[in-house]
Design a protein around this motif. Structure first.
Motif, PDB file in Angstrom:
ATOM      1  N   SER A   1       0.835  -1.204   0.000  1.00  0.00           N
ATOM      2  CA  SER A   1       0.000   0.000   0.000  1.00  0.00           C
ATOM      3  C   SER A   1       0.869   1.252   0.000  1.00  0.00           C
ATOM      4  O   SER A   1       0.578   2.238  -0.688  1.00  0.00           O
ATOM      5  CB  SER A   1      -0.918  -0.026   1.220  1.00  0.00           C
TER       6      SER A   1
ATOM      7  N   TYR B   1       0.937   4.000  -2.996  1.00  0.00           N
ATOM      8  CA  TYR B   1       0.594   5.373  -2.610  1.00  0.00           C
ATOM      9  C   TYR B   1       1.660   6.356  -3.099  1.00  0.00           C
ATOM     10  O   TYR B   1       1.344   7.443  -3.589  1.00  0.00           O
ATOM     11  CB  TYR B   1       0.447   5.459  -1.088  1.00  0.00           C
TER      12      TYR B   1
ATOM     13  N   SER C   1      -5.357   1.630  -1.898  1.00  0.00           N
ATOM     14  CA  SER C   1      -6.532   1.394  -1.052  1.00  0.00           C
ATOM     15  C   SER C   1      -6.844  -0.096  -0.951  1.00  0.00           C
ATOM     16  O   SER C   1      -7.208  -0.593   0.124  1.00  0.00           O
ATOM     17  CB  SER C   1      -7.734   2.152  -1.624  1.00  0.00           C
TER      18      SER C   1
ATOM     19  N   ASP D   1      -6.794  -2.166   2.558  1.00  0.00           N
ATOM     20  CA  ASP D   1      -7.924  -2.965   3.061  1.00  0.00           C
ATOM     21  C   ASP D   1      -7.473  -4.377   3.435  1.00  0.00           C
ATOM     22  O   ASP D   1      -7.885  -4.924   4.467  1.00  0.00           O
ATOM     23  CB  ASP D   1      -9.028  -3.035   2.004  1.00  0.00           C
TER      24      ASP D   1
ATOM     25  N   LYS E   1      -4.542   3.265   5.179  1.00  0.00           N
ATOM     26  CA  LYS E   1      -5.930   3.325   4.712  1.00  0.00           C
ATOM     27  C   LYS E   1      -6.463   4.754   4.834  1.00  0.00           C
ATOM     28  O   LYS E   1      -7.149   5.263   3.935  1.00  0.00           O
ATOM     29  CB  LYS E   1      -6.787   2.360   5.539  1.00  0.00           C
TER      30      LYS E   1
ATOM     31  N   THR F   1      -5.173   6.864   1.897  1.00  0.00           N
ATOM     32  CA  THR F   1      -5.875   6.701   0.619  1.00  0.00           C
ATOM     33  C   THR F   1      -7.215   7.442   0.636  1.00  0.00           C
ATOM     34  O   THR F   1      -7.623   8.024  -0.378  1.00  0.00           O
ATOM     35  CB  THR F   1      -6.094   5.210   0.333  1.00  0.00           C
ATOM     36  N   VAL F   2      -7.882   7.421   1.779  1.00  0.00           N
ATOM     37  CA  VAL F   2      -9.146   8.164   1.893  1.00  0.00           C
ATOM     38  C   VAL F   2      -8.875   9.663   1.855  1.00  0.00           C
ATOM     39  O   VAL F   2      -9.618  10.434   1.238  1.00  0.00           O
ATOM     40  CB  VAL F   2      -9.871   7.759   3.197  1.00  0.00           C
TER      41      VAL F   2
END
Length: 806
Positions: free
Chosen positions: A439, A443, A452, A456, A472, A475-476
């Motif tokens: 991740s 990113y 993302s 998860d 996480k 990413t949001v």
């Protein structure tokens, strides 16, 4: 005589043991509790009556012990010799315990003025001072510890002199003298007063009355090692080794380890290898094994590195297995005991030893993997196989993740991703760590969908992994859902309150949501954890600036500059704040420092040039505008400013030459032609007609162009806003770049027209907008992985974790 002789009856001739069980009931002590007369005598004075004057006679006719005969008490044999009498005791009562003497006389008062008592008190005071010195040292107060040690030394010398006057010299307390001198030497060494410490140790070592003082030469060797006097350190280590008997095996091993480390520092790797090989053959330990690998790495012996790594892996940990702390039954007593020892001091020591072993093995593997085989990948594979066959099986997965990190450091992202994807089918802990790093990689490459997805996967594998939750949230955050991102960051903090990345990112989130008070609270908490973090200091200053509190913003920027004094953008930002407050001198100081460290910042150059023009030092402004023209050679405004500075300073010939040069490079620049016409007219040059003709032609072409553009917009119904940005300027610069481009061209728009000289507008502040000193990541949430990817330039540094599992 015959009356005392009793003949045995004939009926008893057959029973040899008859009569042995017969006894006088008077001597039956078991029935005394039921004897009423005896109990009455015990409770009253009946039993304490003096003995009768009647002479007691034994069965043999002699007086009994303690009986009174002829007025004289016969002495008891156990108290006084039989037959000894004293005139004073004649007629006295029987009192063997001396109860009639009364209370004992009071003890004699101790004479405090006696020499012996003074010596005892002084000795007690010396011991107390030594203890206080040791306690102060353990508390970290080294100065107080040294003072106490010196005081103990002074009092001990006084004690020795007093004892020599009272007793013989052999009665001097040598143990006390030794402890005082040893403590004093230790405190000198702790306070880095090495010369005094060595002198004190020499006093102890040279005194033959101190037994086993030779081992203190180890301490002297340690001091020489700190002073980098390696030859003397080795000399004293070997002298100490010679004086320690072979029965003290552990002590000798530690001294040999010191000798090996000293040889490494001097670059004598072959001698260091000899020491460490001897240790590993006699009493193998982790430190010696790791140092042996370092020595072989230094000389480049691949095969010996492999063998040494295998020896390091084989060192026994001597700790209990974790199964010991799992309850085998539901017995409450057993469960209580296991719960009590789960986190006691012994368990903590076992964890520390295991963590140290894992650290040495991981570091050694990362060190030798790239060099023991043809490629680092093959080397890592060999290390992984060796670790899998040892007691450290769980480290194999960590080595694989480190292999992926090595690929990443070599900019081989594809291989790093492929290596990490191998862990998707592993157990949950390893899967979560690998997914967290994947991740992180996606990113960084701005592939937020993949980032993302793996975030998860990491969260689902281990919901309590703070790094996975932080990624996480990132990413949001990248998708603009700041409220949801804040929730993930909060959950990461609930799982691990020391997760600084989550705390930093939630501060950025609150800034985005314009909740400045909460953002400031987050960054202040983070500042309490990371005292010298430049990013945190900048964010605090930035929040205060957004809250329109420039004084606090300047104070925190000053702290930032104390941490990174060479950061040009922080200096320019501080200069901008002072400029907005009207303090031009301070603003000039920080802008000038920013220019010294980074002389290519156009905004700083523009501000300094405008400052010198405002202060009527046009000659000094020329060098800044010339540098700006070198940085942006296609921007005509910098060359026009150079020519204007020459003209304002009275150097018309230089100004004319500069304008001519500008005209050759930019023949359609109207402003340059206007100044050429004016200067040629003032000087009386013949070229004035030529430049005037060119100027009229350009003005006419400009007017026609503007009319065409205006008519085209009117017919197409184009918005007014676009018309404002599309018209070309006289300087040839396109002004549609936005507000930042408009600010950069502020001084150009202030250039004079044809009929007026260049004047600096006093009511216009020189513009120098600020860009965050921490690069694009300053407003971007931090990635969560465990080990930081350090960058050389502070402007591009990130606060995020590095690529190691939790």
């Amino acid at each position: 005589m015959m009356q005392n002789v009793h003949l045995a009856p004939e009926t008893d001739e057959d029973d040899l043991y008859s009569g042995y069980n017969d006894y006088n009931p008077t001597y039956d002590t078991e029935e005394l509790e039921n004897d009423t007369a005896f109990q009455q005598a015990v409770r009253t004075s009946h039993g304490r009556r003096p003995p009768s004057k009647t002479s007691l006679v034994s069965s043999m006719g002699r007086p009994m012990t303690g009986a009174i005969q002829d007025g004289v008490t016969r002495p008891m044999t156990a108290v006084r010799a039989a037959g000894f009498t004293k005139g004073a005791l004649r007629g006295s009562a029987f009192d063997p315990l001396g109860q009639s003497w009364g209370p004992a006389p009071p003890l004699e008062a101790r004479s405090e003025d006696s020499p012996e008592e003074k010596i005892r008190q002084l000795e007690k005071k010396v011991n107390e001072l030594v203890e206080e010195s040791c306690i102060a040292n353990s508390c970290g107060d080294l100065k107080l510890a040294l003072e106490k040690a010196k005081d103990a030394g002074r009092k001990e010398r006084v004690l020795v002199r007093q004892r020599e006057q009272v007793t013989r010299p052999e009665n001097i307390n040598l143990d006390l003298t030794y402890s005082v001198l040893f403590n004093l030497a230790s405190q000198y060494s702790a306070n880095e007063m090495y010369a005094e410490a060595l002198n004190t140790y020499q006093v102890i070592v040279k005194n033959k009355m101190f037994s086993n003082a030779g081992r203190l030469k180890v301490n002297m060797g340690n001091i020489y090692l700190k002073q980098r006097n390696y030859s003397k350190a080795i000399k004293f280590y070997r002298m100490a080794l010679d004086q320690i008997p072979s029965v003290h095996k552990e002590m000798r091993i530690k001294i040999m380890q010191n000798i090996g480390v000293t040889f490494i520092k001097t670059g004598q790797y072959s001698d260091a290898i000899s020491s460490f090989e001897h240790i590993m053959s006699m009493a193998p330990n982790l430190k010696a094994g790791f140092n042996l690998i370092l020595s072989y790495f230094a000389i480049g012996d691949r095969e010996k590195m492999k063998k040494s790594f295998q020896k390091l892996i084989a060192v026994p940990l001597e700790i209990d297995e974790d199964d010991k702390y799992i309850s085998p039954s539901d017995d409450p007593h057993t469960n209580l005991v296991i719960e009590a020892i789960k986190n006691d001091h012994l368990r903590q020591m076992e964890r520390e030893r295991k963590a140290m072993a894992e650290k040495y093995i991981m570091t050694a593997a990362k060190l030798i993997a790239p060099v023991i085989e043809t490629s680092f990948a093959v080397g890592y594979d060999w290390c992984v196989e060796v670790v899998k066959a040892s007691q450290y099986v769980e480290l194999a997965n960590d080595l694989e993740i480190n292999k992926a990190i090595t690929y990443l450091r070599q900019k081989d992202f594809n291989q790093a991703v492929e290596t990490l994807k191998m862990f998707e089918k592993k157990d949950s802990r390893v899967k979560s760590a690998a997914a967290t790093n994947l991740s992180f990689l996606y990113y960084l490459e701005n592939e937020f969908a993949q980032a993302s997805s793996y975030a998860d996967l990491a969260v689902n594998s281990d919901r309590y992994n703070p790094s996975a939750l932080t990624n996480k949230g990132n990413t949001v955050f990248a998708n603009g859902d700041y409220e949801k991102a804040a929730e993930f960051y909060k959950e990461a903090l609930r799982n691990d309150c020391s997760c600084t990345e989550a705390l930093y990112n939630i501060g950025l989130t609150y800034k985005k949501l314009n909740r400045l008070d909460e953002a400031l609270d987050c960054f202040l908490k983070l500042h309490a954890i990371l005292r010298n973090s430049a990013q945190v200091l900048y964010q605090i200053a930035n929040v205060y600036e957004l809250m329109e509190d420039p004084s606090q913003a300047m104070e925190w920027l000053m702290q930032l500059i104390s941490v990174v004094p060479t950061d040009s953008r922080a200096l320019s930002k501080l200069g901008g704040l002072y400029d907005s407050e009207g303090d031009k001198s301070q603003a000039f100081q920080y802008y000038y420092e920013s220019y010294r460290y980074f002389p290519s910042n156009i905004e700083v150059i523009e501000w300094l040039g405008a400052y010198y023009i405002d202060t009527q030092f046009c000659e000094k402004a020329i060098q800044y505008f010339e540098r700006a023209s070198l940085i942006q050679p296609t921007q005509v405004k910098w060359q026009l400013m150079v020519a204007s500075c020459f003209r304002r300073s009275g150097n018309y010939q230089k100004a004319l030459d500069t304008y001519k040069d500008i005209h050759r490079k930019f023949p359609e620049n109207v402003e340059c032609l206007r100044f050429l016409v004016r200067l040629c007219t003032d000087i009386g040059l013949k070229e004035v007609q030529e430049y005037a003709t060119k100027l009229k032609r350009l003005e006419k072409m400009k007017e026609i162009r503007e009319q065409r553009i205006k008519s085209g917009r009117d017919s197409s119904g184009c918005p007014r806003g676009r018309r404002d940005g599309s018209a070309g300027s006289d300087s040839g610069q396109n002004c549609s770049a936005g507000s930042k481009g408009e600010r950069l061209s502020a001084q150009l728009r202030a250039l004079p027209g044809t009929d007026e000289p260049y004047e600096s507008s006093s009511n216009k502040e020189p513009d120098a907008s600020y860009v965050d000193p921490l690069g694009p990541q300053i407003e971007r949430p931090k990635t969560a992985a465990k080990k930081r990817m350090e960058e050389d330039d502070f402007a591009d540094e990130e606060l995020g974790d590095d690529l190691l599992p939790e």
